[in-house]
Scaffold this active site. Structure first.
Site, PDB file in Angstrom:
ATOM      1  N   GLU A  97       0.815  -1.213   0.000  1.00  0.00           N
ATOM      2  CA  GLU A  97       0.000   0.000   0.000  1.00  0.00           C
ATOM      3  C   GLU A  97       0.854   1.271   0.000  1.00  0.00           C
ATOM      4  OE1 GLU A  97      -3.015  -0.057  -0.565  1.00  0.00           O
ATOM      5  OE2 GLU A  97      -3.695  -2.065  -0.044  1.00  0.00           O
ATOM      6  N   ARG A 144       9.785  -9.847  -5.430  1.00  0.00           N
ATOM      7  CA  ARG A 144       9.758 -11.273  -5.778  1.00  0.00           C
ATOM      8  C   ARG A 144       9.046 -11.545  -7.100  1.00  0.00           C
ATOM      9  NH1 ARG A 144       4.722 -13.269  -4.398  1.00  0.00           N
ATOM     10  NH2 ARG A 144       3.460 -11.932  -3.044  1.00  0.00           N
ATOM     11  N   TYR A 166       5.235  -7.473  17.326  1.00  0.00           N
ATOM     12  CA  TYR A 166       5.264  -6.535  16.207  1.00  0.00           C
ATOM     13  C   TYR A 166       6.218  -5.374  16.478  1.00  0.00           C
ATOM     14  CZ  TYR A 166       3.650  -3.246  12.632  1.00  0.00           C
ATOM     15  OH  TYR A 166       3.607  -2.355  11.587  1.00  0.00           O
ATOM     16  N   LYS A 199      10.046  -4.587  14.848  1.00  0.00           N
ATOM     17  CA  LYS A 199      10.278  -3.299  14.198  1.00  0.00           C
ATOM     18  C   LYS A 199      11.446  -2.562  14.851  1.00  0.00           C
ATOM     19  CE  LYS A 199       6.975  -3.279  11.088  1.00  0.00           C
ATOM     20  NZ  LYS A 199       7.288  -3.281   9.642  1.00  0.00           N
TER      21      LYS A 199
END
Length: 276
Positions: A65, A88, A179, A183
């Protein structure tokens, strides 16, 4: 009549709720001045000077996005002589604006075999990432840490001097939440590589209608979109603002080698005058 009255009442309740939440967020929000306020006053001259340096860049995660919007912003601003997409698979585009794009297909499990794809770039942008729900815990770590870090290593070895990393608000390698821990860890590991310049972006909740969104995520985005319409908040931001900020910040020359841009900083740069 009853249905109309019920809908009217629900709308009124939602409006009042948004207004109250907006007021609370405004009260607790960080209103201190940002150093990027003065830097972002006028980008036109900076754009022209940067454009004349004939630099090249690559984007990781151009199918995502934020990556899609970042690519469009870079094409619109036309500050690079060459843009390479590393991913990829080949992406399909229509229109003359995309004719000069270079695409490099790589296997992220064997990145050492694709070191050539990372050579010869001045600037790197990384918007690569997945979710635990989509890839599982191990898959999430593999993509958001291992793939990202290895790509950064190859880019540094290939001559890249400036690296821009999309991270997340609250990123902290010591956090117990997977998460935010991942990060934060990848931020620290990439900083240790010693890029001439490393910009880390920590946006809040990204306001975008993901096709794969779960109901809870969709509701949260709709709610914060409504709140953002009333007041700015450190809790959320549009992907357009993130992409614009990454491009604008590329033009600046900060004093420190590593900079962390929180949601407020990103918002300011996303509104820079030079942006279209």
């Amino acid at each position: 009549m009853k249905l109309g009255a019920t809908l009217g009442k629900a709308t009124w309740i939602l409006t009042v709720t948004v207004a109250i939440v907006a007021a609370v967020l405004y009260y607790f929000d960080d209103t201190s001045p940002s150093k990027y306020s003065s830097m972002a006053e006028d980008m036109k001259t900076l754009e022209e000077n940067f454009r004349g340096q004939n630099k090249s860049c690559f984007i990781l995660g151009a199918s995502g996005e934020t990556g899609k919007v970042l690519l469009q912003e870079l094409l619109d601003q036309n500050i690079f002589s060459k843009i390479t997409l590393i991913g990829r698979r080949q992406l399909s585009f229509e229109g003359k604006a995309y004719e000069n794009l270079i695409q490099e297909e790589v296997d992220f499990e064997k990145l050492d075999e694709y070191a050539a794809a990372f050579k010869g770039h001045d600037v790197g942008y990384c918007c690569l990432g997945t979710t635990r729900a989509k890839a599982g815990a191990d898959g999430f770590v593999r993509v958001d840490h291992d793939y990202v870090l290895k790509s950064a290593e190859l880019a540094k070895a290939g001559g890249c001097s400036q690296f821009h990393l999309q991270s997340s608000r609250g990123a902290d390698k010591n956090n117990n939440f997977l998460y935010l821990k991942v990060k934060g860890q990848v931020e620290a590991d990439i900083e240790a590589l010693g890029f001439d310049r490393l910009a880390i972006y920590r946006p809040g909740l990204l306001l975008v209608d993901r096709q794969e969104s779960r109901p809870g995520e969709w509701l949260a985005r709709k709610f914060f979109s409504a709140v953002s319409a009333v007041c700015s908040t450190s809790m959320s931001i549009s992907i357009q603002a993130v992409a614009k900020a990454m491009v604008s910040n590329t033009l600046l020359q900060p004093e420190q080698k590593t900079e962390i841009l929180e949601n407020k900083d990103i918002t300011i740069l996303g509104k820079a005058k030079g942006n279209k």
